[in-house]
Design a protein around this motif. Structure first.
Motif, PDB file in Angstrom:
ATOM      1  N   ALA A  77      50.744  42.976  15.021  1.00  0.00           N
ATOM      2  CA  ALA A  77      52.440  42.035  15.092  1.00  0.00           C
ATOM      3  C   ALA A  77      52.030  41.772  16.588  1.00  0.00           C
ATOM      4  O   ALA A  77      51.527  42.549  17.517  1.00  0.00           O
ATOM      5  CB  ALA A  77      53.313  42.532  14.631  1.00  0.00           C
ATOM      6  N   PRO A  78      52.595  40.481  17.008  1.00  0.00           N
ATOM      7  CA  PRO A  78      52.510  40.299  18.508  1.00  0.00           C
ATOM      8  C   PRO A  78      53.162  41.425  19.416  1.00  0.00           C
ATOM      9  O   PRO A  78      54.862  42.102  18.523  1.00  0.00           O
ATOM     10  CB  PRO A  78      53.061  39.412  18.926  1.00  0.00           C
ATOM     11  N   LEU A  79      53.373  41.995  20.532  1.00  0.00           N
ATOM     12  CA  LEU A  79      54.144  42.695  21.035  1.00  0.00           C
ATOM     13  C   LEU A  79      55.528  42.314  21.800  1.00  0.00           C
ATOM     14  O   LEU A  79      55.238  41.524  22.252  1.00  0.00           O
ATOM     15  CB  LEU A  79      53.224  44.011  22.134  1.00  0.00           C
ATOM     16  N   LEU A  80      56.319  42.547  21.978  1.00  0.00           N
ATOM     17  CA  LEU A  80      57.213  42.581  22.763  1.00  0.00           C
ATOM     18  C   LEU A  80      57.387  42.819  23.918  1.00  0.00           C
ATOM     19  O   LEU A  80      57.356  44.457  24.241  1.00  0.00           O
ATOM     20  CB  LEU A  80      58.976  42.446  21.738  1.00  0.00           C
ATOM     21  N   THR A  81      58.218  42.296  25.066  1.00  0.00           N
ATOM     22  CA  THR A  81      58.321  42.958  25.616  1.00  0.00           C
ATOM     23  C   THR A  81      59.623  43.883  26.042  1.00  0.00           C
ATOM     24  O   THR A  81      60.628  43.338  25.175  1.00  0.00           O
ATOM     25  CB  THR A  81      58.528  41.540  27.417  1.00  0.00           C
TER      26      THR A  81
END
Length: 89
Positions: A11-15
Motif C-alpha cells: 500500500a502507498p505510504l502516508l505522510t
C-alpha cells in the motif's frame, strides 16, 4: 515482489500529515483523564478543580472537542455531531 507467479503489492505510504488528517471531521474517540492532566495538556481549556475524572471527546487528530463529567455525555456529544466513535487500545 513475486512468489510463484503471484505478485504482492504494498500500500502507498502516508505522510505524517496525511495520516493525522485521516477521519478529520468524521471520527472521534473518548479518553478518560484526570482534571490536572486536562489543565496541563490543554491550557486553553477552562481551569477545572483538581482530583476529578474528566471524559474528553477528541477528534481523530487528538484535538479536544468537548469535556464531559461522564463517558455517556462525551459519547452523546459525538452522536449529536454525527461523529463515528472508534475504540483505541
Amino acid at each position: 515482489m513475486q512468489k510463484q507467479g503471484i505478485e504482492t503489492r504494498r500500500a502507498p505510504l502516508l505522510t505524517p500529515e496525511q495520516f493525522a488528517n485521516l477521519g478529520e471531521g468524521m471520527i472521534a474517540y473518548v479518553r478518560e483523564m484526570r482534571s490536572e492532566d486536562v489543565n496541563r495538556l490543554y491550557p486553553q481549556a477552562p481551569q477545572i478543580e483538581p482530583g476529578l475524572t474528566i471524559f474528553v471527546l477528541l477528534a481523530a487528530d487528538g484535538t479536544p472537542i468537548v469535556l464531559a463529567d461522564s463517558e455517556e455525555g462525551a459519547i452523546g456529544n459525538a452522536r449529536e455531531n454525527d461523529l463515528t466513535m472508534v475504540s483505541l487500545h
